[in-house]
Write an enzyme that holds these catalytic residues in place. Structure first.
Site, PDB file in Angstrom:
ATOM      1  N   GLU A 285      52.619 -30.330   1.784  1.00 52.07           N
ATOM      2  CA  GLU A 285      52.477 -29.666   3.061  1.00 52.07           C
ATOM      3  C   GLU A 285      53.129 -30.480   4.153  1.00 52.07           C
ATOM      4  O   GLU A 285      53.036 -31.704   4.175  1.00 52.07           O
ATOM      5  CB  GLU A 285      50.991 -29.506   3.375  1.00 52.07           C
ATOM      6  CG  GLU A 285      50.253 -28.911   2.215  1.00 52.07           C
ATOM      7  CD  GLU A 285      49.104 -28.037   2.615  1.00 52.07           C
ATOM      8  OE1 GLU A 285      48.621 -28.189   3.746  1.00 52.07           O
ATOM      9  OE2 GLU A 285      48.713 -27.197   1.794  1.00 52.07           O
TER      10      GLU A 285
ATOM     11  N   CYS B 131      54.171 -33.549  10.998  1.00 56.43           N
ATOM     12  CA  CYS B 131      53.305 -34.349  10.121  1.00 56.43           C
ATOM     13  C   CYS B 131      53.868 -34.263   8.705  1.00 56.43           C
ATOM     14  O   CYS B 131      54.059 -33.168   8.167  1.00 56.43           O
ATOM     15  CB  CYS B 131      51.871 -33.818  10.190  1.00 56.43           C
ATOM     16  SG  CYS B 131      50.733 -34.743   9.147  1.00 56.43           S
TER      17      CYS B 131
ATOM     18  N   CYS C  13      46.564 -37.208  -3.588  1.00 61.50           N
ATOM     19  CA  CYS C  13      46.291 -38.578  -3.134  1.00 61.50           C
ATOM     20  C   CYS C  13      45.244 -39.199  -4.045  1.00 61.50           C
ATOM     21  O   CYS C  13      44.331 -38.520  -4.503  1.00 61.50           O
ATOM     22  CB  CYS C  13      45.789 -38.575  -1.694  1.00 61.50           C
ATOM     23  SG  CYS C  13      45.610 -40.234  -1.014  1.00 61.50           S
TER      24      CYS C  13
ATOM     25  N   CYS D 244      39.164 -40.511   0.034  1.00 64.25           N
ATOM     26  CA  CYS D 244      38.335 -40.507   1.241  1.00 64.25           C
ATOM     27  C   CYS D 244      37.422 -39.284   1.153  1.00 64.25           C
ATOM     28  O   CYS D 244      37.874 -38.186   0.862  1.00 64.25           O
ATOM     29  CB  CYS D 244      39.202 -40.440   2.499  1.00 64.25           C
ATOM     30  SG  CYS D 244      40.370 -41.808   2.589  1.00 64.25           S
TER      31      CYS D 244
ATOM     32  N   CYS E 143      38.102 -35.834   3.062  1.00 65.48           N
ATOM     33  CA  CYS E 143      39.463 -35.299   3.048  1.00 65.48           C
ATOM     34  C   CYS E 143      39.686 -34.322   1.901  1.00 65.48           C
ATOM     35  O   CYS E 143      39.359 -34.618   0.750  1.00 65.48           O
ATOM     36  CB  CYS E 143      40.444 -36.465   2.945  1.00 65.48           C
ATOM     37  SG  CYS E 143      42.143 -35.939   2.692  1.00 65.48           S
TER      38      CYS E 143
ATOM     39  N   GLU F  31      48.995 -41.298   0.552  1.00 64.82           N
ATOM     40  CA  GLU F  31      48.876 -42.611   1.199  1.00 64.82           C
ATOM     41  C   GLU F  31      50.271 -43.244   1.137  1.00 64.82           C
ATOM     42  O   GLU F  31      50.724 -43.665   0.065  1.00 64.82           O
ATOM     43  CB  GLU F  31      47.833 -43.450   0.440  1.00 64.82           C
ATOM     44  CG  GLU F  31      47.827 -44.938   0.710  1.00 64.82           C
ATOM     45  CD  GLU F  31      47.780 -45.342   2.175  1.00 64.82           C
ATOM     46  OE1 GLU F  31      48.848 -45.688   2.713  1.00 64.82           O
ATOM     47  OE2 GLU F  31      46.685 -45.320   2.774  1.00 64.82           O
TER      48      GLU F  31
ATOM     49  N   SER G  84      43.521 -46.004   9.483  1.00 62.16           N
ATOM     50  CA  SER G  84      42.496 -44.982   9.385  1.00 62.16           C
ATOM     51  C   SER G  84      41.146 -45.686   9.228  1.00 62.16           C
ATOM     52  O   SER G  84      40.760 -46.059   8.126  1.00 62.16           O
ATOM     53  CB  SER G  84      42.849 -44.118   8.160  1.00 62.16           C
ATOM     54  OG  SER G  84      42.097 -42.963   8.145  1.00 62.16           O
ATOM     55  N   LEU G  85      40.471 -45.910  10.334  1.00 63.04           N
ATOM     56  CA  LEU G  85      39.268 -46.762  10.340  1.00 63.04           C
ATOM     57  C   LEU G  85      38.012 -45.964   9.971  1.00 63.04           C
ATOM     58  O   LEU G  85      37.337 -46.281   8.994  1.00 63.04           O
ATOM     59  CB  LEU G  85      39.114 -47.413  11.714  1.00 63.04           C
ATOM     60  CG  LEU G  85      37.913 -48.332  11.909  1.00 63.04           C
ATOM     61  CD1 LEU G  85      38.007 -49.559  11.023  1.00 63.04           C
ATOM     62  CD2 LEU G  85      37.782 -48.739  13.391  1.00 63.04           C
TER      63      LEU G  85
ATOM     64  N   CYS H 159      43.980 -32.337  10.469  1.00 65.75           N
ATOM     65  CA  CYS H 159      43.807 -33.602   9.748  1.00 65.75           C
ATOM     66  C   CYS H 159      42.759 -33.471   8.653  1.00 65.75           C
ATOM     67  O   CYS H 159      41.667 -32.977   8.894  1.00 65.75           O
ATOM     68  CB  CYS H 159      43.342 -34.681  10.710  1.00 65.75           C
ATOM     69  SG  CYS H 159      44.582 -35.105  11.898  1.00 65.75           S
TER      70      CYS H 159
HETATM   71  S1  SF4 Z   1      42.640 -39.268   4.241  1.00 66.48           S
HETATM   72 FE1  SF4 Z   1      44.740 -39.794   3.590  1.00 66.48          FE
HETATM   73  S2  SF4 Z   1      44.421 -41.614   2.254  1.00 66.48           S
HETATM   74 FE2  SF4 Z   1      42.402 -40.616   2.443  1.00 66.48          FE
HETATM   75  S3  SF4 Z   1      42.311 -39.222   0.651  1.00 66.48           S
HETATM   76 FE3  SF4 Z   1      43.120 -38.019   2.408  1.00 66.48          FE
HETATM   77  S4  SF4 Z   1      45.353 -38.139   2.180  1.00 66.48           S
HETATM   78 FE4  SF4 Z   1      44.473 -39.797   0.919  1.00 66.48          FE
END
Ligand code: SF4
Length: 366
Positions: free
Chosen positions: A86, A121, A128, A132, A135, A180, A234-235, A355
């Site tokens: 994407e 973006c 990935c 996370c 996500c 990532e 990405s904190l 996001c």
């Molecule tokens: S936030 Fe970014 S690094 Fe984390 S799982 Fe999603 S795509 Fe991967």
């Protein structure tokens, strides 16, 4: 391929090496997608290249989703297989989005076009591996790395669709799409080089976001300033305990290790490191956590800012979006501690383009 590599191909064919520059111009600046249309090359050479199976091209958009806010989400497919990633186009026009670029003037050109500046973006992997918890991309797992051409090609494809004029239009790139980037480091940085050297984009208008892959940050710190994008971490949590819960990768590379690695990056004048912070209702959005984040950011000693993002919902993810009131209280609490803080307005939530929502969703939400 870059100019030098294209020059070698030409030399290998018994042509002058400078023809490599003509081909690079055609691919990256004129955005030509077939050898026969590169009219700067003699007809005989074009025919020969085609006969010998040389191809130019880039990933193509196979599906477009358009949000009510003007954001467009593209499913983009390379030439190697049927997998799609994407890429998101976020025009910022009349409404002048506040956020990461707050305070900058819109650069109207009187052309009547709907955007004065825009952000693309970009994805770096199919899926990935980082996992996370908030996500949607994580649900795919890692399917494969994108090549440098596939990463840079997404950008050229969108520049072409939107008829962006390099050097005139203000376009930012954020490497915050699927994947990532620092777990596909070589291809990612090769793509950045292509985008800077061949396409003509400034690295100071590019930001790469990492979940905190320390060996990647260490390599990134060695990149020359002429090529290095800006860095975002990405904190997403005020401390290691909460961060390990929402980002299990934190157990491998905790906050202090990340910050140590970031300190080695030689920042340009006025450059700041961005800390991205996703607000998860009841988990990371508490006012006392804002004070903790402020202390954490100050302790780093880095010129830094915090970008807040209210969590964007996705199916099967057990978090809630904080209320607007909670987001505002958090933002003010951080600001009151003297930390520069911006609130990123969600873009394209209705088409799963925001996001954390990228998962090759083939339908927009009804
Ligand atoms: S936030 Fe970014 S690094 Fe984390 S799982 Fe999603 S795509 Fe991967």
């Amino acid at each position: 391929m870059n100019v030098a590599e294209l020059g070698e191909v030409m030399s290998g064919l018994g042509e002058p090496g400078w023809r490599g520059r003509q081909v690079a111009e055609a691919i990256y600046r004129q955005r030509i997608v077939d050898v026969g249309s590169i009219t700067t090359l003699p007809k005989g050479l074009r025919d020969r290249l085609t006969l010998e199976g040389w191809r130019v091209g880039r990933p193509g958009v196979v599906q477009v989703f358009t949000s009510v806010d003007g954001t467009e989400r593209y499913l983009v497919q390379g030439q190697a297989d049927a997998l799609t990633v994407e890429t998101v186009w976020m025009p910022e026009g009349d409404e002048g989005e506040a956020g990461d670029t707050a305070g900058e003037e819109a650069a109207g050109d009187g052309s009547g076009r709907k955007w004065d500046r825009a952000t693309i973006c970009v994805s770096s992997q199919v899926g990935c591996a980082v996992n996370c918890q908030f996500c949607l991309t994580a649900k795919l797992g890692l399917q494969r790395n994108l090549s440098a051409g596939e990463i840079a090609g997404q950008v050229v494809e969108v520049l072409d669709r939107q008829r962006v004029e390099i050097g005139k239009d203000r376009v930012n790139l954020v490497f915050m799409g699927m994947g990532e980037p620092f777990l596909n480091y070589d291809n990612f940085m090769r793509a950045v080089r292509l985008l800077v050297e061949e396409v003509g984009l400034s690295p100071q208008r590019m930001t790469v976001s990492t979940s905190g892959i320390v060996p990647g940050i260490e390599r990134f710190a060695e990149e020359p300033a002429e090529i290095r994008p800006k860095l975002a971490i990405s904190l997403n949590a005020p401390n290691d305990e909460v961060r390990s819960e929402v980002m299990p990768i934190n157990r491998k590379w905790p906050i202090e290790a990340i910050v140590d690695a970031v300190r080695a990056v030689r920042l340009r004048a006025k450059e700041r490191v961005t800390f991205e912070y996703v607000l998860l209702g009841g988990v990371t959005d508490q006012p006392k956590q804002a004070a903790e984040v402020a202390r954490l950011v100050r302790r780093t000693g880095l010129p830094a800012k915090v970008n807040l993002i209210a969590w964007n919902p996705g199916p099967g993810i057990p978090y809630t979006t904080p209320s607007e009131g909670a987001v505002e209280i958090f933002r003010r609490a951080l600001g009151a501690e003297g930390v520069p803080v911006y609130l990123r307005r969600p873009r394209g939530r209705d088409i799963y383009a925001a996001c954390g929502q990228l998962k090759r969703t083939e339908e927009a939400r009804s």
